[in-house]
Design a protein around this motif. Structure first.
Motif, PDB file in Angstrom:
ATOM      1  N   ILE A   1      -7.197  -2.938  -5.614  1.00  0.00           N
ATOM      2  CA  ILE A   1      -6.186  -3.382  -6.570  1.00  0.00           C
ATOM      3  C   ILE A   1      -5.110  -2.312  -6.573  1.00  0.00           C
ATOM      4  O   ILE A   1      -5.408  -1.120  -6.690  1.00  0.00           O
ATOM      5  CB  ILE A   1      -6.767  -3.620  -7.988  1.00  0.00           C
ATOM      6  N   MET A   2      -3.862  -2.737  -6.374  1.00  0.00           N
ATOM      7  CA  MET A   2      -2.776  -1.753  -6.325  1.00  0.00           C
ATOM      8  C   MET A   2      -1.475  -2.374  -6.805  1.00  0.00           C
ATOM      9  O   MET A   2      -1.244  -3.579  -6.628  1.00  0.00           O
ATOM     10  CB  MET A   2      -2.623  -1.185  -4.920  1.00  0.00           C
TER      11      MET A   2
ATOM     12  N   ILE B   1      -4.370  -7.537  -4.798  1.00  0.00           N
ATOM     13  CA  ILE B   1      -5.784  -7.337  -5.108  1.00  0.00           C
ATOM     14  C   ILE B   1      -6.589  -8.177  -4.144  1.00  0.00           C
ATOM     15  O   ILE B   1      -6.132  -9.244  -3.717  1.00  0.00           O
ATOM     16  CB  ILE B   1      -6.080  -7.728  -6.580  1.00  0.00           C
ATOM     17  N   TRP B   2      -7.779  -7.685  -3.770  1.00  0.00           N
ATOM     18  CA  TRP B   2      -8.649  -8.504  -2.939  1.00  0.00           C
ATOM     19  C   TRP B   2     -10.098  -8.079  -3.027  1.00  0.00           C
ATOM     20  O   TRP B   2     -10.423  -7.002  -3.521  1.00  0.00           O
ATOM     21  CB  TRP B   2      -8.208  -8.539  -1.483  1.00  0.00           C
ATOM     22  N   GLY B   3     -10.935  -8.969  -2.546  1.00  0.00           N
ATOM     23  CA  GLY B   3     -12.369  -8.740  -2.492  1.00  0.00           C
ATOM     24  C   GLY B   3     -13.030  -9.919  -1.811  1.00  0.00           C
ATOM     25  O   GLY B   3     -12.351 -10.761  -1.214  1.00  0.00           O
ATOM     26  N   TRP B   4     -14.370  -9.970  -1.897  1.00  0.00           N
ATOM     27  CA  TRP B   4     -15.107 -11.042  -1.240  1.00  0.00           C
ATOM     28  C   TRP B   4     -16.478 -11.213  -1.880  1.00  0.00           C
ATOM     29  O   TRP B   4     -16.978 -10.313  -2.546  1.00  0.00           O
ATOM     30  CB  TRP B   4     -15.263 -10.765   0.262  1.00  0.00           C
TER      31      TRP B   4
ATOM     32  N   TYR C   1       0.837  -1.202   0.000  1.00  0.00           N
ATOM     33  CA  TYR C   1       0.000   0.000   0.000  1.00  0.00           C
ATOM     34  C   TYR C   1       0.875   1.256   0.000  1.00  0.00           C
ATOM     35  O   TYR C   1       0.659   2.177  -0.807  1.00  0.00           O
ATOM     36  CB  TYR C   1      -0.933   0.005   1.217  1.00  0.00           C
ATOM     37  N   ARG C   2       1.855   1.308   0.888  1.00  0.00           N
ATOM     38  CA  ARG C   2       2.720   2.488   0.988  1.00  0.00           C
ATOM     39  C   ARG C   2       3.500   2.720  -0.311  1.00  0.00           C
ATOM     40  O   ARG C   2       3.734   3.861  -0.696  1.00  0.00           O
ATOM     41  CB  ARG C   2       3.690   2.344   2.155  1.00  0.00           C
ATOM     42  N   ARG C   3       3.887   1.660  -0.992  1.00  0.00           N
ATOM     43  CA  ARG C   3       4.659   1.772  -2.237  1.00  0.00           C
ATOM     44  C   ARG C   3       3.759   2.036  -3.438  1.00  0.00           C
ATOM     45  O   ARG C   3       4.257   2.378  -4.509  1.00  0.00           O
ATOM     46  CB  ARG C   3       5.489   0.512  -2.444  1.00  0.00           C
ATOM     47  N   SER C   4       2.448   1.865  -3.288  1.00  0.00           N
ATOM     48  CA  SER C   4       1.511   2.064  -4.393  1.00  0.00           C
ATOM     49  C   SER C   4       0.789   3.407  -4.326  1.00  0.00           C
ATOM     50  O   SER C   4       0.494   4.004  -5.357  1.00  0.00           O
ATOM     51  CB  SER C   4       0.454   0.949  -4.387  1.00  0.00           C
ATOM     52  N   TYR C   5       0.479   3.860  -3.135  1.00  0.00           N
ATOM     53  CA  TYR C   5      -0.330   5.064  -2.940  1.00  0.00           C
ATOM     54  C   TYR C   5       0.498   6.204  -2.365  1.00  0.00           C
ATOM     55  O   TYR C   5       0.060   6.918  -1.464  1.00  0.00           O
ATOM     56  CB  TYR C   5      -1.523   4.747  -2.030  1.00  0.00           C
ATOM     57  N   VAL C   6       1.682   6.386  -2.890  1.00  0.00           N
ATOM     58  CA  VAL C   6       2.612   7.384  -2.380  1.00  0.00           C
ATOM     59  C   VAL C   6       1.985   8.778  -2.391  1.00  0.00           C
ATOM     60  O   VAL C   6       2.008   9.495  -1.381  1.00  0.00           O
ATOM     61  CB  VAL C   6       3.929   7.356  -3.197  1.00  0.00           C
TER      62      VAL C   6
ATOM     63  N   VAL D   1       0.868  -5.151 -14.695  1.00  0.00           N
ATOM     64  CA  VAL D   1       0.680  -5.915 -13.456  1.00  0.00           C
ATOM     65  C   VAL D   1      -0.759  -5.793 -12.945  1.00  0.00           C
ATOM     66  O   VAL D   1      -1.348  -6.784 -12.507  1.00  0.00           O
ATOM     67  CB  VAL D   1       1.692  -5.479 -12.372  1.00  0.00           C
ATOM     68  N   ALA D   2      -1.339  -4.605 -13.018  1.00  0.00           N
ATOM     69  CA  ALA D   2      -2.708  -4.423 -12.530  1.00  0.00           C
ATOM     70  C   ALA D   2      -3.682  -5.303 -13.309  1.00  0.00           C
ATOM     71  O   ALA D   2      -4.529  -5.981 -12.724  1.00  0.00           O
ATOM     72  CB  ALA D   2      -3.123  -2.956 -12.622  1.00  0.00           C
ATOM     73  N   ARG D   3      -3.574  -5.299 -14.621  1.00  0.00           N
ATOM     74  CA  ARG D   3      -4.462  -6.133 -15.433  1.00  0.00           C
ATOM     75  C   ARG D   3      -4.248  -7.616 -15.144  1.00  0.00           C
ATOM     76  O   ARG D   3      -5.202  -8.395 -15.081  1.00  0.00           O
ATOM     77  CB  ARG D   3      -4.252  -5.845 -16.927  1.00  0.00           C
ATOM     78  N   ALA D   4      -2.997  -8.007 -14.962  1.00  0.00           N
ATOM     79  CA  ALA D   4      -2.703  -9.408 -14.654  1.00  0.00           C
ATOM     80  C   ALA D   4      -3.306  -9.809 -13.313  1.00  0.00           C
ATOM     81  O   ALA D   4      -3.898 -10.890 -13.187  1.00  0.00           O
ATOM     82  CB  ALA D   4      -1.192  -9.640 -14.671  1.00  0.00           C
ATOM     83  N   LEU D   5      -3.197  -8.951 -12.308  1.00  0.00           N
ATOM     84  CA  LEU D   5      -3.816  -9.222 -11.007  1.00  0.00           C
ATOM     85  C   LEU D   5      -5.337  -9.314 -11.140  1.00  0.00           C
ATOM     86  O   LEU D   5      -5.972 -10.228 -10.598  1.00  0.00           O
ATOM     87  CB  LEU D   5      -3.465  -8.113 -10.009  1.00  0.00           C
ATOM     88  N   HIS D   6      -5.914  -8.351 -11.834  1.00  0.00           N
ATOM     89  CA  HIS D   6      -7.356  -8.294 -12.080  1.00  0.00           C
ATOM     90  C   HIS D   6      -7.846  -9.604 -12.697  1.00  0.00           C
ATOM     91  O   HIS D   6      -8.789 -10.237 -12.227  1.00  0.00           O
ATOM     92  CB  HIS D   6      -7.623  -7.105 -13.004  1.00  0.00           C
ATOM     93  N   ASP D   7      -7.188 -10.037 -13.759  1.00  0.00           N
ATOM     94  CA  ASP D   7      -7.605 -11.245 -14.463  1.00  0.00           C
ATOM     95  C   ASP D   7      -7.363 -12.503 -13.628  1.00  0.00           C
ATOM     96  O   ASP D   7      -8.153 -13.444 -13.675  1.00  0.00           O
ATOM     97  CB  ASP D   7      -6.888 -11.351 -15.805  1.00  0.00           C
ATOM     98  N   GLU D   8      -6.274 -12.512 -12.870  1.00  0.00           N
ATOM     99  CA  GLU D   8      -5.964 -13.674 -12.026  1.00  0.00           C
ATOM    100  C   GLU D   8      -7.044 -13.882 -10.965  1.00  0.00           C
ATOM    101  O   GLU D   8      -7.529 -14.996 -10.768  1.00  0.00           O
ATOM    102  CB  GLU D   8      -4.592 -13.487 -11.355  1.00  0.00           C
ATOM    103  N   LEU D   9      -7.427 -12.810 -10.293  1.00  0.00           N
ATOM    104  CA  LEU D   9      -8.440 -12.950  -9.238  1.00  0.00           C
ATOM    105  C   LEU D   9      -9.820 -13.213  -9.832  1.00  0.00           C
ATOM    106  O   LEU D   9     -10.502 -14.168  -9.447  1.00  0.00           O
ATOM    107  CB  LEU D   9      -8.482 -11.705  -8.346  1.00  0.00           C
ATOM    108  N   LEU D  10     -10.260 -12.383 -10.766  1.00  0.00           N
ATOM    109  CA  LEU D  10     -11.613 -12.547 -11.303  1.00  0.00           C
ATOM    110  C   LEU D  10     -11.766 -13.844 -12.088  1.00  0.00           C
ATOM    111  O   LEU D  10     -12.850 -14.434 -12.105  1.00  0.00           O
ATOM    112  CB  LEU D  10     -12.004 -11.345 -12.162  1.00  0.00           C
ATOM    113  N   GLY D  11     -10.699 -14.308 -12.718  1.00  0.00           N
ATOM    114  CA  GLY D  11     -10.760 -15.565 -13.441  1.00  0.00           C
ATOM    115  C   GLY D  11     -10.955 -16.774 -12.543  1.00  0.00           C
ATOM    116  O   GLY D  11     -11.337 -17.844 -13.005  1.00  0.00           O
TER     117      GLY D  11
END
Length: 197
Positions: free
Chosen positions: A119-120, A79-82, A29-34, A130-140
Protein backbone atom coordinates in the motif's frame (compact mmCIF):
# COMPACT_ATOMS: atom_id res chain seq x y z
CA UNK A 1 -9.06 16.62 2.86
CA UNK A 2 -12.75 16.09 2.21
CA UNK A 3 -12.57 17.54 -1.31
CA UNK A 4 -9.63 15.28 -2.17
CA UNK A 5 -11.42 12.14 -0.98
CA UNK A 6 -14.61 13.13 -2.78
CA UNK A 7 -12.60 13.35 -6.01
CA UNK A 8 -10.80 10.05 -5.48
CA UNK A 9 -11.45 7.42 -8.14
CA UNK A 10 -10.53 3.74 -7.92
CA UNK A 11 -9.78 1.19 -10.59
CA UNK A 12 -9.61 -2.52 -9.76
CA UNK A 13 -7.27 -4.72 -11.81
CA UNK A 14 -6.32 -8.37 -11.98
CA UNK A 15 -2.69 -9.45 -12.53
CA UNK A 16 -2.75 -9.01 -16.32
CA UNK A 17 -4.34 -5.56 -16.14
CA UNK A 18 -1.86 -4.48 -13.44
CA UNK A 19 1.04 -5.64 -15.62
CA UNK A 20 -0.33 -3.58 -18.49
CA UNK A 21 0.22 -0.40 -16.39
CA UNK A 22 3.64 -1.48 -15.11
CA UNK A 23 5.19 1.94 -15.83
CA UNK A 24 2.52 3.62 -13.71
CA UNK A 25 3.10 1.12 -10.89
CA UNK A 26 6.82 2.00 -10.88
CA UNK A 27 6.09 5.74 -11.08
CA UNK A 28 3.81 5.54 -8.03
CA UNK A 29 6.49 3.57 -6.17
CA UNK A 30 9.15 6.17 -7.00
CA UNK A 31 6.83 9.02 -5.92
CA UNK A 32 5.86 7.22 -2.68
CA UNK A 33 9.14 5.76 -1.42
CA UNK A 34 11.44 8.69 -2.13
CA UNK A 35 13.38 8.43 1.16
CA UNK A 36 13.63 4.63 1.09
CA UNK A 37 15.00 4.70 -2.45
CA UNK A 38 17.45 7.47 -1.52
CA UNK A 39 18.74 5.35 1.39
CA UNK A 40 20.51 3.06 -1.06
CA UNK A 41 19.15 -0.10 0.56
CA UNK A 42 19.15 -2.71 -2.24
CA UNK A 43 15.78 -4.06 -1.08
CA UNK A 44 14.17 -0.66 -1.72
CA UNK A 45 15.68 -0.07 -5.17
CA UNK A 46 13.12 0.43 -7.93
CA UNK A 47 14.59 -2.49 -9.90
CA UNK A 48 14.17 -4.89 -6.94
CA UNK A 49 10.70 -3.55 -6.24
CA UNK A 50 9.65 -4.12 -9.85
CA UNK A 51 11.22 -7.59 -9.84
CA UNK A 52 8.95 -8.45 -6.91
CA UNK A 53 5.96 -6.86 -8.67
CA UNK A 54 6.62 -9.02 -11.74
CA UNK A 55 6.64 -12.16 -9.59
CA UNK A 56 3.40 -11.12 -7.84
CA UNK A 57 1.64 -10.54 -11.17
CA UNK A 58 2.73 -13.85 -12.66
CA UNK A 59 -0.28 -15.14 -14.67
CA UNK A 60 -0.40 -18.21 -12.39
CA UNK A 61 -1.26 -15.95 -9.44
CA UNK A 62 -5.01 -15.98 -10.08
CA UNK A 63 -5.92 -14.48 -6.71
CA UNK A 64 -4.02 -11.22 -7.37
CA UNK A 65 -6.01 -8.00 -6.81
CA UNK A 66 -4.77 -4.46 -7.46
CA UNK A 67 -6.41 -1.07 -6.92
CA UNK A 68 -5.09 2.26 -8.17
CA UNK A 69 -6.38 5.56 -6.78
CA UNK A 70 -6.50 8.64 -8.99
CA UNK A 71 -7.17 12.31 -8.25
CA UNK A 72 -8.29 14.31 -11.27
CA UNK A 73 -7.04 11.46 -13.45
CA UNK A 74 -3.54 11.49 -11.91
CA UNK A 75 -2.25 8.40 -10.05
CA UNK A 76 -2.22 9.10 -6.30
CA UNK A 77 -1.57 5.66 -4.79
CA UNK A 78 -1.92 1.92 -5.15
CA UNK A 79 -2.52 -1.24 -3.17
CA UNK A 80 -2.37 -4.94 -3.94
CA UNK A 81 -2.37 -8.44 -2.59
CA UNK A 82 -3.67 -11.93 -3.30
CA UNK A 83 -5.54 -14.87 -1.85
CA UNK A 84 -3.09 -17.20 -0.15
CA UNK A 85 -3.13 -20.59 -1.88
CA UNK A 86 -2.67 -23.99 -0.30
CA UNK A 87 0.90 -24.36 1.03
CA UNK A 88 1.39 -20.58 0.75
CA UNK A 89 5.02 -19.46 0.90
CA UNK A 90 3.80 -16.30 2.66
CA UNK A 91 4.05 -18.07 6.02
CA UNK A 92 7.56 -19.52 5.50
CA UNK A 93 9.64 -18.80 8.58
CA UNK A 94 6.71 -17.55 10.67
CA UNK A 95 7.40 -17.34 14.39
CA UNK A 96 4.13 -16.96 16.30
CA UNK A 97 3.97 -14.83 19.45
CA UNK A 98 1.52 -17.19 21.15
CA UNK A 99 1.28 -20.95 21.40
CA UNK A 100 -1.16 -21.47 18.51
CA UNK A 101 -0.68 -24.56 16.39
CA UNK A 102 1.51 -23.23 13.55
CA UNK A 103 0.28 -25.82 11.06
CA UNK A 104 -3.35 -25.03 11.80
CA UNK A 105 -2.76 -21.26 11.79
CA UNK A 106 -1.05 -21.32 8.38
CA UNK A 107 -3.39 -23.82 6.68
CA UNK A 108 -4.65 -22.20 3.48
CA UNK A 109 -7.11 -23.23 0.79
CA UNK A 110 -7.29 -20.10 -1.38
CA UNK A 111 -10.30 -18.69 0.48
CA UNK A 112 -9.12 -18.26 4.08
CA UNK A 113 -6.55 -15.45 3.98
CA UNK A 114 -5.83 -12.43 1.80
CA UNK A 115 -2.18 -11.34 1.82
CA UNK A 116 -1.97 -7.54 1.63
CA UNK A 117 1.40 -6.99 -0.01
CA UNK A 118 1.72 -3.27 -0.76
CA UNK A 119 0.00 0.00 0.00
CA UNK A 120 1.55 3.30 -1.04
CA UNK A 121 0.56 6.90 -1.58
CA UNK A 122 2.49 9.46 -3.60
CA UNK A 123 4.16 12.00 -1.33
CA UNK A 124 2.05 14.92 -2.61
CA UNK A 125 -1.10 13.12 -1.37
CA UNK A 126 0.31 11.71 1.88
CA UNK A 127 -1.58 12.41 5.10
CA UNK A 128 -4.86 13.17 3.31
CA UNK A 129 -6.75 9.90 3.80
CA UNK A 130 -5.77 8.21 0.53
CA UNK A 131 -4.06 5.24 2.19
CA UNK A 132 -7.09 4.46 4.34
CA UNK A 133 -9.40 4.86 1.35
CA UNK A 134 -7.28 2.43 -0.70
CA UNK A 135 -7.13 0.01 2.24
CA UNK A 136 -10.90 0.03 2.69
CA UNK A 137 -11.60 -0.15 -1.06
CA UNK A 138 -9.52 -3.28 -1.56
CA UNK A 139 -10.34 -5.11 1.67
CA UNK A 140 -14.02 -4.24 1.38
CA UNK A 141 -14.12 -6.18 -1.90
CA UNK A 142 -12.56 -9.37 -0.49
CA UNK A 143 -14.42 -12.55 0.48
CA UNK A 144 -11.67 -14.17 2.58
CA UNK A 145 -12.09 -14.56 6.35
CA UNK A 146 -8.96 -12.66 7.32
CA UNK A 147 -6.10 -10.62 5.90
CA UNK A 148 -2.42 -10.52 6.75
CA UNK A 149 0.39 -8.08 6.04
CA UNK A 150 4.06 -7.60 6.84
CA UNK A 151 5.44 -4.39 8.34
CA UNK A 152 8.93 -3.45 9.48
CA UNK A 153 8.81 -3.10 13.27
CA UNK A 154 10.59 0.29 13.18
CA UNK A 155 8.14 1.78 10.66
CA UNK A 156 6.25 3.53 13.45
CA UNK A 157 4.04 5.65 11.18
CA UNK A 158 2.70 2.66 9.24
CA UNK A 159 2.45 0.51 12.36
CA UNK A 160 0.38 3.13 14.18
CA UNK A 161 -2.04 3.38 11.25
CA UNK A 162 -2.41 -0.37 10.88
CA UNK A 163 -3.30 -0.68 14.57
CA UNK A 164 -5.87 2.09 14.21
CA UNK A 165 -7.33 0.23 11.22
CA UNK A 166 -7.89 -2.97 13.21
CA UNK A 167 -4.67 -4.93 12.60
CA UNK A 168 -2.74 -6.74 15.37
CA UNK A 169 0.62 -8.49 15.54
CA UNK A 170 0.75 -12.30 15.68
CA UNK A 171 4.47 -12.91 15.13
CA UNK A 172 7.40 -12.19 12.84
CA UNK A 173 9.26 -13.58 9.82
CA UNK A 174 12.01 -12.78 7.32
CA UNK A 175 10.97 -13.45 3.71
CA UNK A 176 13.29 -15.24 1.33
CA UNK A 177 13.73 -12.23 -0.98
CA UNK A 178 17.28 -10.89 -1.46
CA UNK A 179 18.19 -8.38 1.27
CA UNK A 180 14.75 -8.74 2.91
CA UNK A 181 14.41 -7.22 6.37
CA UNK A 182 12.70 -8.85 9.34
CA UNK A 183 8.97 -8.09 9.39
CA UNK A 184 6.25 -8.20 12.01
CA UNK A 185 3.24 -10.19 10.82
CA UNK A 186 -0.14 -8.54 11.35
CA UNK A 187 -3.64 -10.04 11.03
CA UNK A 188 -7.11 -8.52 10.66
CA UNK A 189 -10.54 -10.11 10.43
CA UNK A 190 -12.04 -9.07 7.11
CA UNK A 191 -15.54 -8.50 8.42
CA UNK A 192 -14.00 -5.41 10.07
CA UNK A 193 -13.28 -3.97 6.63
CA UNK A 194 -16.99 -3.89 5.91
CA UNK A 195 -18.21 -2.95 9.38
CA UNK A 196 -15.86 0.02 9.81
CA UNK A 197 -16.54 1.75 6.49
Amino acid sequence: MTSLLEGLEFEHCDAAAARSIRDTVEDIYRRSYVQAIASGDPFDSPSEFMRRFDSYTDPRNRGFAYVIARVDGKPAGQIWGWSLPENARWWTGLNLDIGDDLEEFTAEDGTRTFGLSEIMVCTEYAGRGVARALHDELLGSRTELRATLLVEADNERAYQRYRAWGWHRIGWLRPGWPDAPKFDVLIRDLDLAVNEK
